[in-house]
Scaffold this motif. Structure first.
Motif, mmCIF file in Angstrom:
data_model
loop_
_atom_site.group_PDB
_atom_site.id
_atom_site.type_symbol
_atom_site.label_atom_id
_atom_site.label_comp_id
_atom_site.label_asym_id
_atom_site.label_seq_id
_atom_site.Cartn_x
_atom_site.Cartn_y
_atom_site.Cartn_z
ATOM 1 N N ALA A 191 37.791 1.966 39.087
ATOM 2 C CA ALA A 191 38.606 3.137 39.427
ATOM 3 C C ALA A 191 40.063 2.697 39.595
ATOM 4 O O ALA A 191 40.344 1.698 40.261
ATOM 5 N N VAL A 192 40.960 3.445 38.972
ATOM 6 C CA VAL A 192 42.392 3.119 39.031
ATOM 7 C C VAL A 192 43.139 4.353 39.523
ATOM 8 O O VAL A 192 43.038 5.431 38.917
ATOM 9 N N ARG A 193 43.873 4.195 40.601
ATOM 10 C CA ARG A 193 44.647 5.329 41.124
ATOM 11 C C ARG A 193 45.910 5.511 40.284
ATOM 12 O O ARG A 193 46.589 4.543 39.948
ATOM 13 N N HIS A 194 46.181 6.774 39.948
ATOM 14 C CA HIS A 194 47.354 7.079 39.142
ATOM 15 C C HIS A 194 48.025 8.295 39.755
ATOM 16 O O HIS A 194 47.642 9.433 39.470
ATOM 17 N N GLY A 195 48.972 8.051 40.673
ATOM 18 C CA GLY A 195 49.588 9.156 41.415
ATOM 19 C C GLY A 195 48.539 9.828 42.282
ATOM 20 O O GLY A 195 47.849 9.178 43.069
ATOM 21 N N GLU A 196 48.372 11.149 42.091
ATOM 22 C CA GLU A 196 47.393 11.899 42.883
ATOM 23 C C GLU A 196 46.017 11.895 42.225
ATOM 24 O O GLU A 196 45.079 12.503 42.727
ATOM 25 N N LEU A 246 29.808 13.651 40.369
ATOM 26 C CA LEU A 246 31.178 13.291 40.779
ATOM 27 C C LEU A 246 32.207 14.005 39.904
ATOM 28 O O LEU A 246 33.161 14.608 40.398
ATOM 29 N N LYS A 247 31.989 13.940 38.599
ATOM 30 C CA LYS A 247 32.948 14.538 37.655
ATOM 31 C C LYS A 247 33.087 16.044 37.906
ATOM 32 O O LYS A 247 34.185 16.589 37.877
ATOM 33 N N HIS A 248 31.947 16.712 38.163
ATOM 34 C CA HIS A 248 32.008 18.164 38.298
ATOM 35 C C HIS A 248 32.432 18.625 39.690
ATOM 36 O O HIS A 248 32.817 19.770 39.864
ATOM 37 N N ALA A 249 32.406 17.707 40.667
ATOM 38 C CA ALA A 249 32.849 18.082 42.018
ATOM 39 C C ALA A 249 34.322 17.739 42.240
ATOM 40 O O ALA A 249 34.954 18.279 43.140
ATOM 41 N N HIS A 250 34.862 16.819 41.433
ATOM 42 C CA HIS A 250 36.215 16.321 41.709
ATOM 43 C C HIS A 250 37.060 16.308 40.432
ATOM 44 O O HIS A 250 37.068 15.329 39.672
ATOM 45 N N GLY A 251 37.786 17.401 40.223
ATOM 46 C CA GLY A 251 38.629 17.527 39.035
ATOM 47 C C GLY A 251 39.778 16.540 39.003
ATOM 48 O O GLY A 251 40.416 16.363 37.962
ATOM 49 N N GLU A 252 40.035 15.882 40.150
ATOM 50 C CA GLU A 252 41.159 14.931 40.171
ATOM 51 C C GLU A 252 40.744 13.556 39.617
ATOM 52 O O GLU A 252 41.562 12.639 39.563
ATOM 53 N N ILE A 253 39.487 13.416 39.223
ATOM 54 C CA ILE A 253 39.030 12.135 38.676
ATOM 55 C C ILE A 253 38.761 12.301 37.180
ATOM 56 O O ILE A 253 37.964 13.160 36.777
ATOM 57 N N ASP A 254 39.420 11.500 36.354
ATOM 58 C CA ASP A 254 39.121 11.465 34.927
ATOM 59 C C ASP A 254 38.026 10.433 34.714
ATOM 60 O O ASP A 254 38.268 9.231 34.797
ATOM 61 N N VAL A 255 36.822 10.926 34.480
ATOM 62 C CA VAL A 255 35.654 10.054 34.289
ATOM 63 C C VAL A 255 35.517 9.804 32.783
ATOM 64 O O VAL A 255 35.508 10.750 31.999
ATOM 65 N N PHE A 256 35.439 8.554 32.395
ATOM 66 C CA PHE A 256 35.253 8.263 30.961
ATOM 67 C C PHE A 256 34.471 6.971 30.794
ATOM 68 O O PHE A 256 34.416 6.137 31.702
ATOM 69 N N CYS A 257 33.857 6.820 29.625
ATOM 70 C CA CYS A 257 33.086 5.606 29.355
ATOM 71 C C CYS A 257 33.824 4.750 28.325
ATOM 72 O O CYS A 257 34.885 5.133 27.832
ATOM 73 N N ALA A 258 33.245 3.605 27.993
ATOM 74 C CA ALA A 258 33.949 2.651 27.127
ATOM 75 C C ALA A 258 33.928 3.042 25.658
ATOM 76 O O ALA A 258 34.813 2.642 24.904
ATOM 77 N N HIS A 259 32.931 3.823 25.234
ATOM 78 C CA HIS A 259 32.695 3.901 23.791
ATOM 79 C C HIS A 259 32.817 5.287 23.175
ATOM 80 O O HIS A 259 32.543 5.436 21.987
ATOM 81 N N CYS A 260 33.212 6.299 23.940
ATOM 82 C CA CYS A 260 33.272 7.652 23.361
ATOM 83 C C CYS A 260 34.650 7.929 22.749
ATOM 84 O O CYS A 260 35.662 7.931 23.456
ATOM 85 N N PRO A 261 34.734 8.195 21.441
ATOM 86 C CA PRO A 261 36.035 8.446 20.821
ATOM 87 C C PRO A 261 36.682 9.743 21.312
ATOM 88 O O PRO A 261 37.909 9.840 21.373
#
Ligand SMILES: [Zn+2]
Length: 271
Positions: A191-196, A246-261
């Protein structure tokens, strides 16, 4: 602080429709290797490395597992090459934080022998001990001889209900290792914080954006791949469900995986 999304390799196994649920059956799939490069006051931080520069530039023949994945070498595409292309000095990469030690995530470590390499301790233990046949096949420790490991324990703090440990205390880049075992014994998100907001790089905790959709689904080729690669499939599926919530409860988090284009393209555009 600036964050770059780097796609460090194209993996093109056959049968795109089977693997990704889109395109033709005879077309090759298109899988990315999504890494992050953080430009902070205290230097550069890389999250995952992709494959090494020698492999990507064709100086070394492709090993069997890279051929199986359909890796297409492309000079300049490695993390090392892209850092240089951005006009940055690879020697400024002081810290590397890894989701796990599979070779498509840690293959670039020998390109940055001066960097401290942060990893969840359980993963370093699994990759060093290589207790099972699958672990002897998946981990290639020989090039890590000179790596400056910084293994991190699981205990630390809580982050949105997950265990987390601060990878770079005192650094202006707020980077947390979030254990998500299953795919490997010590697999973690970063997890990397980026501003808010937060970016959560989930590594191989899931493989395709549809798995995180409101009604999750997964193309059959990726269902099979994830089951075959998982060290603990029940744990992997539990963690995938937690990430979905987590993704659907917290719009402030950009959840992504390593391999999805699709996730890579969306985040690269918004960066
Ligand atoms: Zn991977």
């Amino acid at each position: 602080m600036r964050i770059h999304h780097l796609d460090c390799a194209s993996l093109c196994p056959p049968a795109r429709r089977f693997v990704q649920g889109e395109g033709g059956w005879l077309e090759p799939a298109h899988i990315v290797c999504h890494c992050l490069l953080i430009e902070g006051r205290e230097g550069l931080v890389l999250v995952d490395t992709g494959f090494g520069d020698d492999l990507m530039s064709g100086r070394r023949p492709l090993p069997a597992d890279a051929r199986l994945l359909g890796l297409r070498p492309a000079p300049g595409r490695s993390a090392l090459g892209q850092i240089r292309a951005l006009g940055l000095d690879p020697h400024d990469v002081r810290d590397i934080v890894l989701t796990h030690l599979d070779f498509d995530h840690a293959g670039g470590l020998p390109d940055f022998p001066w960097a401290r390499v942060h990893v969840y301790g359980a993963e370093l233990d699994a990759a060093t001990a290589r207790r099972s046949l699958r672990e002897r096949c998946r981990y290639h420790p020989a090039p890590w001889r000179d790596t400056r490991w910084q293994p991190h324990p699981e205990a630390g703090e809580r982050w949105y209900g997950f265990d987390a440990v601060r990878a770079l205390p005192g650094h202006d880049a707020e980077v947390l290792i979030v254990p998500l075992p299953g795919h490997t014994r010590g697999h973690a998100g970063v997890a990397v914080r980026h501003g808010e907001r937060w970016l959560l790089h989930c590594g191989d905790a899931y493989f395709f954006h549809t798995e995180m959709a409101a009604t999750p689904s997964c193309p059959p080729g990726l269902v099979l791949t994830q089951r075959l690669l998982a060290m603990d499939d029940r744990q992997r599926r539990d963690n995938q469900r937690r990430l979905h919530a987590l993704k659907h409860a917290h719009g402030e988090i950009d959840v992504f995986c390593a391999h999805c284009p699709h996730e890579f393209n969306a985040l690269q555009v918004s960066a």
